[in-house]
Structure formats: C-alpha cells, structure tokens
Design an enzyme around this catalytic site. Structure first.
Site, PDB file in Angstrom:
ATOM      1  CD  GLU A 121      -2.914  -1.066   2.397  1.00  0.00           C
ATOM      2  OE1 GLU A 121      -2.786  -0.181   3.249  1.00  0.00           O
ATOM      3  OE2 GLU A 121      -3.848  -1.864   2.402  1.00  0.00           O
ATOM      4  CD  GLU A 127      -3.324  -6.165   4.149  1.00  0.00           C
ATOM      5  OE1 GLU A 127      -4.119  -5.371   4.701  1.00  0.00           O
ATOM      6  OE2 GLU A 127      -2.106  -5.948   4.073  1.00  0.00           O
TER       7      GLU A 127
HETATM    8  C1  BG6 Z   1      -4.054  -2.566   5.668  1.00  0.00           C
HETATM    9  C2  BG6 Z   1      -2.619  -2.647   6.093  1.00  0.00           C
HETATM   10  O1  BG6 Z   1      -4.286  -1.320   5.117  1.00  0.00           O
HETATM   11  O2  BG6 Z   1      -5.048  -2.620   6.640  1.00  0.00           O
HETATM   12  C3  BG6 Z   1      -2.400  -3.283   7.451  1.00  0.00           C
HETATM   13  O3  BG6 Z   1      -1.817  -3.270   5.131  1.00  0.00           O
HETATM   14  C4  BG6 Z   1      -3.482  -2.866   8.414  1.00  0.00           C
HETATM   15  O4  BG6 Z   1      -1.111  -2.975   7.867  1.00  0.00           O
HETATM   16  C5  BG6 Z   1      -4.824  -3.299   7.862  1.00  0.00           C
HETATM   17  O5  BG6 Z   1      -3.281  -3.316   9.714  1.00  0.00           O
HETATM   18  C6  BG6 Z   1      -6.022  -3.013   8.751  1.00  0.00           C
HETATM   19  O6  BG6 Z   1      -6.106  -1.653   9.039  1.00  0.00           O
HETATM   20  P1  BG6 Z   1      -6.038  -1.120  10.525  1.00  0.00           P
HETATM   21  O7  BG6 Z   1      -5.672   0.301  10.389  1.00  0.00           O
HETATM   22  O8  BG6 Z   1      -7.405  -1.316  11.097  1.00  0.00           O
HETATM   23  O9  BG6 Z   1      -5.007  -1.930  11.198  1.00  0.00           O
END
Ligand code: BG6
Length: 468
Positions: free
Chosen positions: A170, A370
């Site tokens: 990202e 993800e």
């Molecule tokens: C993604 C990232 O954007 O979202 C992770 O690659 C991140 O590092 C995940 O933890 C979830 O977002 P957050 O901010 O709730 O942890």
C-alpha cells in the site's frame, strides 16, 4: 429440493493470510534492531496510539514464530504473506547487515517452506528506518537508492527459497498518512511533498523489480495496492462523476498505472501541472518505471471510496496543494458500516475491482492480498468453551468470496485469497482496538486461541471453497 450453490476456486488457489513484520514481531529494540519511524513516533507521542500501546507490544512473532507457523498450518494455510523489517536487517538503513536478523528470517522462511506454506515476502510495509527518515525518508533520492540496495540484499540472502516478493504494501498510505492527512509520522500536510513521496516509492519499486529480474532467481515480484473502487454520489450527476474520477486518479490509478503499465495517467499529470506540483524526476527515472513493471498484483480490499462534487471551499493550509480541491468525500447514507473501524463494507467492490483489472489492466495475474474485518471487544462473543464465536467474520469472508467467485467465472485471473490477519495483531495507531485474527491473542499471557472462524477457514481451504 433446493440445489446447493457452490463456490469452488481454481486448482492451486492460495488460501492464507497476510501480516506485517512491524505489526507482529515485537522485540523492537532487541538483537540489533534499530528504531523505525513507528518506534520513534511512539516514543515522542504515545497518546496518538490507542491505549498508549506501542510497536514493542505486538503478538510476538519474533519469539513465537515456530508455534505460529504450526498454527498457520492448522488453519489451512498454503501461503502466507509476511515481511522483512528493514530496520532489523540493516539497522542503519544502509550498510552493515545484522546477522541475527538474517538467522531469524532464514528460520522463518525455512519453517514455512518445510510445512508446505508458500512465503510471500513484503520489503516495505510503512516501516521506514528512523536513520533514513532523518535524511528525508521517501522524499530523498538517497533513500530510493538505499531501498534498491536493501532489496538486492534480501534477494541475495533469501531469493533461493522465497519465490514471491512484494516491493511495497500500500504505497499510497505513507503518502496519505505521512504527507496529507496526518495519521503516520512525519505528520506533514503538504500536497507537493506528498507527490514526491509517491513518485519516489514508485521509482524505488521499479528499481527493485529491475534488480530482481536481472538476478534471474526464477521467482516473481509484484506490489500490493489497496484498491478502493471509487463511486460518485449520484451516478447521473456530471460534477459527482468528475469528483469520483479525480479521487480515483489520485489514490488508485496513480499507482496502478505506473506499476502495471509503466506510465502515469494523463489526467494525473494534468492535475499536477495545473497546480505546479510535478515531482522532481529525470527521463531516466521514467524509463526505469516504464521498463520494470510488476509480474503480479496484490489487491487489498476493505472498503470502497465515494465522492461528490465539492460543496464547501477547501481552506488550504498556507496555500499548499491538496488533491481534495477536486472532490469531497461522501458517506452513502445507506452504507453498511463496520462501526469499529468506521469503514463501509461493500462486498460487490471486490467484483468491480476484478472487472477493472480485466478491462483496464490486461487481466494481470493478481490475488486478494488482504480483506478482513476488525472488531472491538470480541470477548463478548466467547462461548462456554472459551472460543470466540465470530460468525460475523465468517459471513464477511463468504460475502466477499461469492463476488470473487463470480469474477473468476467471468475470467478474472485471481490466484488466491488472503485474510488480514491470522492472529490479532498490533495495528498502527489503533494498536489492539480492533481484532482481525482467526486466532485471538491474550495480550497479557500471549496465549493464542483459535476462533470459530479459524476452524471454518481450515475447512474452506481443505475444500478449496464452500457450498451452501
Ligand atoms: C491494511 C494494512 O491497510 O489494513 C495493514 O496493510 C493494516 O497494515 C490493515 O493493519 C487493517 O487496518 P487497521 O488500520 O485497522 O489496522
């Protein structure tokens, strides 16, 4: 009798999860690791972190990796994305390599491979070594070159076994968080500097790809982008359509186009020229970007993006450029929300991304790198056996997989699905507020307990899909 609907996936489909080194390792100041910007920011502004929990208090992968990798197997993983912490491997960011880190990562990759789990390894996941931030971070050409050297060292050390590399996770997030909207260090708000950071990340990624391909190690290299399909408030209103287009160009196409096609969107260049905020670059940089595109794409998808024509005038701080002059964020009143994270859940978005990749990005091989749901106070859902019954997470995954399945049936070249994440882990400013794991973590004892979704995920992977 009603026939069951079947959602089975192509042979060899990747089932697994993603994590990041900084969010899982812990041992932030042990065995030669130097501070990253996260360690530093926490040391000066702990109040910016939920419950004041900092990056030293993670799920402890550095000490628990052996049992965690066994758990991955039990959860049906055939693949797993983890990362290398630059500040652990090369504590000064450039120069000497830390042998303890080499031993650790060697062990991690060997354990994964021994259990038949394909490692996919990220080189940069928001975690700039402090020493390099002090010379300008991604604004600096010296850091671009340091990253290329770091990448080469990783390929030399681990490239005989690691066959899937990810240059950046990202890359738009350090731009947004660090240089536009103040949710990452160095907390700058300046569109011109943000543009330079984004450009330098793209260049650094292309240079690492060039180096990897030259080494002929027989693997593949790609990038992970958080693609947020961007919808206008009113699809029949020209102003809203243009606002959504601008937001899409700034935050999606600005990375998708150079990484997949080797060129920047014309409209992006027009916007930057209009505001006199083109980055510093050379013809040679553009050639490197053009000639060194990715082999595969990782798509992180949590939430769509929505925009409307600006209704209020944007007050620019000291007159500094912000992309938001072209749009205003829009919250759809009918949106289904994840109230803990404040993110809209819109399952069809995953399908729209796949169609976009088919139509506009030559159907490049990609995987969902993800997708996931962070939920607060999950102990509410503990059953008598002490297991968290996270039915909402199972539903969330299924709801997205149905759309992904449809896209694959229509030709999407999707290689797999990874959840964020396998064990509740530390998240940037939110620390442990929202839990994402298939496995719950007791922060005090570090005890790991598989949630209901973890067992279900194993079945999903064993069956290569599900029927209902
Ligand atoms: C993604 C990232 O954007 O979202 C992770 O690659 C991140 O590092 C995940 O933890 C979830 O977002 P957050 O901010 O709730 O942890």
């Amino acid at each position: 009798m009603n026939q069951k609907k079947e959602y089975y996936f192509p042979e060899g489909f990747w089932w697994g999860s993603a994590s990041s080194a900084a969010q899982s390792e812990g041992a932030a100041d042990r065995d030669g690791k130097s501070p990253s910007i996260w360690d530093y920011w926490y040391s000066i502004e702990p109040q910016r972190f939920h419950d004041q929990i900092g990056p030293q208090d993670t799920s402890g992968f550095y000490d628990h990796y052996k049992e965690d990798i066994k758990l991955l197997k039990e959860l049906g993983h055939n693949s797993f994305r983890t990362g290398i912490q630059w500040s652990r491997l090369i504590p000064d960011g450039q120069g000497e390599v830390n042998q303890k880190a080499v031993d650790f990562y060697n062990d991690v990759f060997n354990e994964l491979i021994a259990l038949g789990i394909e490692p996919i390894v990220t080189l940069y996941h928001f975690d700039m070594p402090l020493a390099l931030q002090q010379i300008g971070g991604w604004e600096s050409r010296e850091v671009v070159d340091a990253f290329t050297d770091y990448a080469k060292i990783c390929f030399e050390l681990f490239g005989d076994r690691v066959k899937f590399w990810v240059t950046f996770n990202e890359p738009v997030v350090p731009v947004e968080g660090g240089y536009l909207y103040d949710f990452h260090y160095p907390n700058v708000i300046d569109g011109r500097r943000a543009v330079q950071v984004g450009f330098n990340e793209i260049l650094a990624s292309a240079k690492a790809i060039e180096a990897y391909h030259k080494m002929e190690l027989g693997g593949k290299i790609g990038i992970v982008l958080n693609v947020r399909p961007t919808y206008p408030r009113d699809p029949d209103n020209q102003g809203d359509i243009e606002a959504a287009l601008a937001k899409d160009i700034f935050f999606n196409r600005s990375f998708l186009d150079p990484c997949v096609k080797g060129i920047f969107p014309k409209k992006l260049i027009k916007f930057l020229l209009e505001n006199e905020v083109l980055p510093e670059y050379s013809k040679q940089d553009l050639k490197i970007i053009r000639d060194n595109t990715i082999d595969f794409l990782g798509v992180n998808y949590y939430s769509p993006s929505r925009a409307k024509e600006r209704e209020t005038k944007l007050e620019l701080k000291e007159g500094l450029f912000m992309p938001d002059i072209y749009f205003e964020d829009y919250v759809w009143p009918e949106a289904k929300m994840n109230p803990y994270r404040g993110w809209e859940i819109y399952e069809k978005g995953i399908y729209d991304i796949c169609k976009d990749i088919i139509e506009n990005y030559d159907n490049i091989p990609f995987y969902i790198s993800e997708n996931g749901m962070g939920v607060e106070s999950e102990e509410r859902f503990l059953n008598e056996d002490g297991i968290i019954e996270d039915n909402y997470r199972i539903d969330f995954i299924k709801d997205h997989l149905r759309w992904l399945h449809k896209a694959i049936q229509e030709g999407a070249n999707c290689m797999g699905y990874h959840l964020w994440t396998f064990i509740d882990n530390w998240s940037w400013c939110n620390a442990y507020k929202n839990r994402y794991g298939l496995v719950s973590l007791d922060l005090d004892t570090q005890k790991r307990t598989v949630k209901k979704s973890g067992r279900w995920f194993k079945e999903l992977s064993d069956n290569n899909g599900f029927a209902e």
